[in-house]
Enzyme design. Structure first.
Site, PDB file in Angstrom:
ATOM      1  N   TYR A 113       0.804  -1.228   0.000  1.00 54.33           N
ATOM      2  CA  TYR A 113       0.000   0.000   0.000  1.00 54.33           C
ATOM      3  C   TYR A 113       0.841   1.285   0.000  1.00 54.33           C
ATOM      4  CZ  TYR A 113      -4.515  -2.327   0.742  1.00 54.33           C
ATOM      5  OH  TYR A 113      -5.660  -3.069   0.597  1.00 54.33           O
ATOM      6  N   LYS A 159       2.550 -15.364   3.304  1.00 55.13           N
ATOM      7  CA  LYS A 159       2.739 -16.201   2.117  1.00 55.13           C
ATOM      8  C   LYS A 159       4.248 -16.410   1.955  1.00 55.13           C
ATOM      9  CE  LYS A 159       1.356 -18.406  -1.526  1.00 55.13           C
ATOM     10  NZ  LYS A 159       0.718 -19.741  -1.390  1.00 55.13           N
ATOM     11  N   ASP A 211      -3.447 -18.593   1.807  1.00 57.28           N
ATOM     12  CA  ASP A 211      -4.386 -19.358   0.965  1.00 57.28           C
ATOM     13  C   ASP A 211      -5.087 -20.433   1.796  1.00 57.28           C
ATOM     14  OD1 ASP A 211      -1.885 -20.563   1.182  1.00 57.28           O
ATOM     15  OD2 ASP A 211      -1.763 -21.239  -0.900  1.00 57.28           O
ATOM     16  N   ASP A 247      -6.651  -6.930   4.338  1.00 56.44           N
ATOM     17  CA  ASP A 247      -7.775  -6.363   3.589  1.00 56.44           C
ATOM     18  C   ASP A 247      -8.648  -7.483   3.032  1.00 56.44           C
ATOM     19  OD1 ASP A 247      -9.307  -4.394   2.179  1.00 56.44           O
ATOM     20  OD2 ASP A 247      -8.272  -5.033   0.351  1.00 56.44           O
ATOM     21  N   ASP A 286     -12.757  -9.018   4.296  1.00 55.51           N
ATOM     22  CA  ASP A 286     -14.002  -9.067   3.506  1.00 55.51           C
ATOM     23  C   ASP A 286     -14.560 -10.494   3.569  1.00 55.51           C
ATOM     24  OD1 ASP A 286     -13.829  -6.372   2.684  1.00 55.51           O
ATOM     25  OD2 ASP A 286     -14.473  -6.858   0.640  1.00 55.51           O
TER      26      ASP A 286
HETATM   27  C1  IPM Z   1     -10.597  -1.130   3.254  1.00 54.07           C
HETATM   28  C2  IPM Z   1     -10.603  -0.715   1.810  1.00 54.07           C
HETATM   29  C3  IPM Z   1      -9.360   0.082   1.463  1.00 54.07           C
HETATM   30  C4  IPM Z   1      -8.156  -0.829   1.696  1.00 54.07           C
HETATM   31  C5  IPM Z   1      -9.347   0.653   0.031  1.00 54.07           C
HETATM   32  C6  IPM Z   1     -10.506   1.581  -0.193  1.00 54.07           C
HETATM   33  C7  IPM Z   1      -8.068   1.348  -0.303  1.00 54.07           C
HETATM   34  O1  IPM Z   1     -10.757  -1.820   0.992  1.00 54.07           O
HETATM   35  O2  IPM Z   1     -10.547  -0.258   4.124  1.00 54.07           O
HETATM   36  O3  IPM Z   1     -10.692  -2.331   3.539  1.00 54.07           O
HETATM   37  O4  IPM Z   1      -7.763  -1.599   0.818  1.00 54.07           O
HETATM   38  O5  IPM Z   1      -7.605  -0.759   2.790  1.00 54.07           O
HETATM   39 MN    MN Z   2     -11.187  -3.647   2.049  1.00 48.66          MN
END
Ligand code: IPM
Ligand code: MN
Ligand code: NAD
Length: 374
Positions: free
Chosen positions: A155, A212, A245, A269, A273
């Protein structure tokens, strides 16, 4: 800066329950774009309903402001936030009209990087069995936290393109891992494990480092060595490792096995999700971006969701649970407990938005929680 800020505990500390509420705190509110605006309006309503001793100041940083006057972050914006506020509540950034996403990068990643909010704390909790897509999984089976390194990795924007638009084009994206950066997030994870219990009151016991290192040997080697060294200082805690993974597969096969997970920026990240899926979707997931002792930032895990923005359908509970996390961080334990209990009641009584099985709109679900809190 306030001397009563919860320096060491991060969020969700169960040990500090019953403590008296803290002195007045100043909170900067940055709703941002898309559904960020809608869910933060409800989150603010809930803060007010909880009567926490806070002063809220709203900022219009986001796509509209950028398109109007070219400003992403006003001059000295981050210094102002650090100086004048105890915490920051953020919605989300991302707008189809801003193709470069420059405002999101400068505001959101700007806060994380320039304010050095190195620990992205993402609790993963299932409030009701009906919300989990896995069969046979109950709320007690999903109670872990991901501690995502938040200031380096891929990042940092190190890299570049060469010979763009030609058949010989080259793009590089560097993965930056410093000893200091890796060590402090791993240490944060062990401290978190020491200081926080599970929701059923039992102690947390395991820190799992996810990387990884079988393919990314340079960065992985640093994470492996650092993890081994730091773990020696925490003999009570079991140190485990899993490749990212394999971890993804295990997370959907049996989430019961996870407790505290420490990982790098990008893996953190992605797996959060996935973990949000276990909780009922992105609308349910909360997070904090923390540097102990400094002004920290709190935001739902989800983005601005352009396709559903402005339709009063976005789930505000991730943002509302984020508020609870922020208030706990600011030592408003009672208020945080009340808000979490109200969200739990809403989920159980199906007073929710459609994404998690209810029939209410964003405003109505927020209002239901706010009135329950009141
Ligand atoms: C998060 C988002 C951000 C990230 C994006 C918007 C840059 O996906 O906060 O999880 O990857 O950190
Ligand atoms: Mn995210
Ligand atoms: P997203 O999180 O906005 O949406 C992913 C999916 O989840 C969509 O189907 C969306 O409808 C659904 N969803 C998300 N939040 C929801 C909620 N509260 N209630 C109901 N459903 C919800 O991710 P995306 O679509 O990949 O990204 C959209 C924009 O948001 C992009 O510009 C992205 O860069 C940005 N983004 C910003 C942040 C942030 O500011 N923290 C985080 C993630 C994505």
């Amino acid at each position: 800066m306030s001397s009563t800020k919860n320096d060491k505990k991060g969020t969700q500390s169960r040990k500090s329950q019953g403590r008296k509420s803290a002195e007045k705190k100043r909170i900067a509110v940055i709703p941002g774009d898309g559904i960020g605006k809608e869910v933060i309006a409800q989150a603010v309503k809930v803060i007010q309903a909880a009567s926490a001793n806070v002063e809220l100041t709203e900022f219009d940083w986001g796509a509209d402001r950028y398109l109007r006057d070219g400003t992403t972050v006003p001059a000295d914006g981050f210094a102002m936030l650090a100086r004048d506020f105890d915490a920051i509540l953020v919605g989300a950034f991302g707008d189809p009209r801003v193709k470069t996403n420059i405002h999101a990068k400068e505001i959101l990643l700007g806060m994380r990087f320039k304010m050095d909010l190195y620990a992205n704390v993402r609790p993963v909790r299932l409030l009701d069995a009906a919300l989990c897509p896995l069969k046979g999984i109950e709320p007690k089976d999903v109670d872990f936290v991901v501690l995502r390194e938040n200031t380096e990795g891929v990042y940092t924007d190190a890299g570049g393109v060469f010979k763009q638009g030609t058949p010989d084009e080259i793009a590089t994206q560097e993965d930056i891992n410093t000893r200091k950066g890796v060590e402090r997030i791993i240490r944060y994870a062990f401290q978190y494990c020491e200081e926080h219990s599970k929701l059923d009151g039992s102690p947390r016991k395991t820190v799992l480092m996810c990387d990884k290192s079988n393919a990314m040997t340079h960065a992985g080697g640093l994470w492996q060595r650092t993890f081994k060294e730091v773990s020696v200082g925490y003999p009570r805690i079991t140190a485990q490792h899993m490749y990212v993974d394999a971890l993804c597969m295990q997370m959907v096969r049996d989430p019961r096995q996870f407790d505290v997970i420490a990982t790098n920026n990008m893996f953190g990240d992605i797996i959060t999700d996935l973990a949000a899926g276990l909780q009922g979707g992105l609308g349910m997931a909360a997070s904090g971006n923390i540097h102990p002792g400094r002004t920290s930032m709190f935001e739902p895990v989800h983005g601005s969701a352009p396709p559903i923005a402005g339709k009063n359908v976005a789930n505000p509970f991730g943002a509302i649970l984020t508020v609870a996390m922020m208030l706990r961080h600011l030592e408003f334990e009672k208020e945080a407990d009340k808000i979490e209990a109200a969200v739990l009641a809403a989920v159980r009584e199906k007073k929710t938005t459609q994404d998690i099985g209810g029939t209410l709109g964003t405003k109505e679900a927020g209002e239901w929680v706010a009135s329950r809190v009141r």
